[in-house]
Design a protein around this motif. Sequence first.
Motif, mmCIF file in Angstrom:
data_model
loop_
_atom_site.group_PDB
_atom_site.id
_atom_site.type_symbol
_atom_site.label_atom_id
_atom_site.label_comp_id
_atom_site.label_asym_id
_atom_site.label_seq_id
_atom_site.Cartn_x
_atom_site.Cartn_y
_atom_site.Cartn_z
ATOM 1 N N HIS A 74 45.017 26.791 8.341
ATOM 2 C CA HIS A 74 46.184 26.843 8.939
ATOM 3 C C HIS A 74 46.167 26.294 10.226
ATOM 4 C CE1 HIS A 74 47.627 28.546 5.246
ATOM 5 N NE2 HIS A 74 46.900 29.278 5.231
ATOM 6 N N ARG A 75 47.371 25.950 10.560
ATOM 7 C CA ARG A 75 47.617 25.501 12.084
ATOM 8 C C ARG A 75 46.774 26.545 13.376
ATOM 9 N NH1 ARG A 75 52.990 22.803 14.058
ATOM 10 N NH2 ARG A 75 52.473 21.394 12.282
ATOM 11 N N LYS A 76 47.141 27.831 13.159
ATOM 12 C CA LYS A 76 46.881 28.809 13.947
ATOM 13 C C LYS A 76 45.215 28.885 13.831
ATOM 14 C CE LYS A 76 47.651 33.601 15.218
ATOM 15 N NZ LYS A 76 46.918 34.352 14.353
ATOM 16 N N GLU A 77 44.685 28.899 12.750
ATOM 17 C CA GLU A 77 43.160 28.750 12.576
ATOM 18 C C GLU A 77 42.551 27.768 13.158
ATOM 19 O OE1 GLU A 77 42.530 31.263 8.324
ATOM 20 O OE2 GLU A 77 43.712 29.278 8.172
ATOM 21 N N MET A 78 42.958 26.515 13.095
ATOM 22 C CA MET A 78 42.438 25.406 13.543
ATOM 23 C C MET A 78 42.471 25.516 15.145
ATOM 24 S SD MET A 78 41.265 22.714 12.400
ATOM 25 C CE MET A 78 40.103 21.980 13.903
ATOM 26 N N ARG A 79 43.597 26.109 15.614
ATOM 27 C CA ARG A 79 43.809 26.333 17.203
ATOM 28 C C ARG A 79 42.635 27.238 17.552
ATOM 29 N NH1 ARG A 79 49.532 26.676 17.822
ATOM 30 N NH2 ARG A 79 49.023 28.788 17.114
ATOM 31 N N GLU A 80 42.549 28.193 17.047
ATOM 32 C CA GLU A 80 41.204 29.074 17.292
ATOM 33 C C GLU A 80 39.758 28.485 17.184
ATOM 34 O OE1 GLU A 80 42.010 32.467 14.946
ATOM 35 O OE2 GLU A 80 43.742 33.042 16.006
ATOM 36 N N LEU A 81 39.879 27.555 16.141
ATOM 37 C CA LEU A 81 38.384 26.963 15.965
ATOM 38 C C LEU A 81 38.230 26.146 17.255
ATOM 39 C CD1 LEU A 81 36.112 26.715 14.170
ATOM 40 C CD2 LEU A 81 37.314 24.965 13.116
ATOM 41 N N ARG A 82 39.478 25.248 17.500
ATOM 42 C CA ARG A 82 39.148 24.376 18.600
ATOM 43 C C ARG A 82 38.860 24.891 20.093
ATOM 44 N NH1 ARG A 82 44.238 20.429 17.581
ATOM 45 N NH2 ARG A 82 43.488 19.493 15.655
ATOM 46 N N ARG A 83 39.199 26.124 19.901
ATOM 47 C CA ARG A 83 38.823 26.927 21.342
ATOM 48 C C ARG A 83 37.493 27.136 21.520
ATOM 49 N NH1 ARG A 83 42.901 31.746 21.643
ATOM 50 N NH2 ARG A 83 44.151 29.976 21.240
ATOM 51 N N ARG A 84 36.779 27.173 20.389
ATOM 52 C CA ARG A 84 35.241 27.431 20.231
ATOM 53 C C ARG A 84 34.559 26.396 20.382
ATOM 54 N NH1 ARG A 84 34.881 30.583 15.396
ATOM 55 N NH2 ARG A 84 32.607 30.583 15.670
ATOM 56 N N LEU A 108 42.201 25.991 29.738
ATOM 57 C CA LEU A 108 42.612 27.655 29.865
ATOM 58 C C LEU A 108 43.768 27.962 30.115
ATOM 59 C CD1 LEU A 108 39.735 28.908 32.600
ATOM 60 C CD2 LEU A 108 39.831 29.313 29.795
ATOM 61 N N ARG A 109 44.488 27.105 30.681
ATOM 62 C CA ARG A 109 46.243 27.450 30.966
ATOM 63 C C ARG A 109 46.888 27.175 29.497
ATOM 64 N NH1 ARG A 109 46.443 27.608 36.295
ATOM 65 N NH2 ARG A 109 45.351 25.853 37.454
ATOM 66 N N GLU A 110 46.215 26.351 28.611
ATOM 67 C CA GLU A 110 46.737 25.956 27.443
ATOM 68 C C GLU A 110 46.598 27.068 26.356
ATOM 69 O OE1 GLU A 110 45.274 22.241 26.460
ATOM 70 O OE2 GLU A 110 46.943 21.190 27.706
ATOM 71 N N SER A 111 45.494 27.632 26.587
ATOM 72 C CA SER A 111 45.280 28.643 25.323
ATOM 73 C C SER A 111 44.678 30.086 25.816
ATOM 74 C CB SER A 111 43.938 27.924 24.644
ATOM 75 O OG SER A 111 42.793 28.137 25.544
ATOM 76 N N THR A 112 44.814 30.342 27.074
ATOM 77 C CA THR A 112 44.795 31.727 27.442
ATOM 78 C C THR A 112 45.885 32.152 28.496
ATOM 79 O OG1 THR A 112 43.506 31.415 29.434
ATOM 80 C CG2 THR A 112 42.187 31.553 27.502
ATOM 81 N N SER A 113 45.730 33.556 28.722
ATOM 82 C CA SER A 113 46.825 33.943 29.803
ATOM 83 C C SER A 113 46.101 34.658 30.993
ATOM 84 C CB SER A 113 47.917 35.020 28.972
ATOM 85 O OG SER A 113 47.319 35.878 28.159
#
Length: 252
Positions: A74-84, A108-113
């Motif tokens: 799913h989109r969210k899982e893909m985003r998490e995978l891409r972060r790695r 970092l700005r895109e994927s973390t706070s």
Amino acid sequence: MQDSTVIRFVDVHKAYSGASVLNGLSLEVRRGRTLGIMGPSGTGKSVTLRHIIGLTRADSGQVLVEDRDVAQLHRKEMRELRRRMGYVFQEGALINWLSVEENVALPLRESTSLSEEDISERVQAKLKLVHIGDTGSKMPSEISGGMKKRVGLARALITDPELILYDEPNAGLDPEIARSINRQIRELSQKLDVTAIVVEHRIDCIRAVADEVIFLDEGRALVHAGSPEEFFESDHPRLLRFFGEAETKDNP
Ligand SMILES: Nc1ncnc2c1ncn2[C@@H]1O[C@H](COP(=O)(O)OP(=O)(O)O)[C@@H](O)[C@H]1O
Ligand SMILES: [Mg+2]
């Protein structure tokens, strides 16, 4: 875990408007290893990398990252995978109106706070890691091609990826700078123990960075060798033809 497979392509087919690009591609990359992919231009090397980050979907067959089919995420899982994953683009792909520091901070700005302070600290650490600790405030137009590549590396590393994909890291660099980039790639894989794929048509790059090598042609891994030495000693007629051509191209 040491020998587990991180990336696996199983009989992957991909065509664009009826023209077949990948035609039954199978390959494997084990944890901590660097796979070199060689092959003529337009043979589907970048397309192969794009399947791994989920920017392209296979028509048939499977692309597995840590045993999970990328097409099923799913989109969210893909985003998490891409972060790695870290992706080093062929053209560098820096944003010209942002400083080096801001370019590296982007993922970092895109994927973390994270706070500005934490971001700045991490960016500085990555710039140091690739030996350009003093360029943070410069703009891309003010630095050399080799430095831009290093900024691209730092940006790909900023999320501490476990997998790094390099698309022609030597492209457009003179031999001396290319050698230092290759040393850098090697150093990173040893220091950080990452898994990597390096697409490159330059022999010296593959020799310097790869643990295993495949030759991609007509949409398949035509030759697979367990080491660069074995690969470059192969007398496969397609390889002999390719290196004949590559040599005249690299040393006119
Ligand atoms: N998004 C796309 N739409 C149509 N054709 C594409 C697309 N991406 C790649 N191709 C085609 O697929 C083939 C392989 O491209 P690519 O993977 O970029 O080659 P290379 O091995 O040089 O990296 C080329 O013929 C290219 O034109
Ligand atoms: Mg390409």
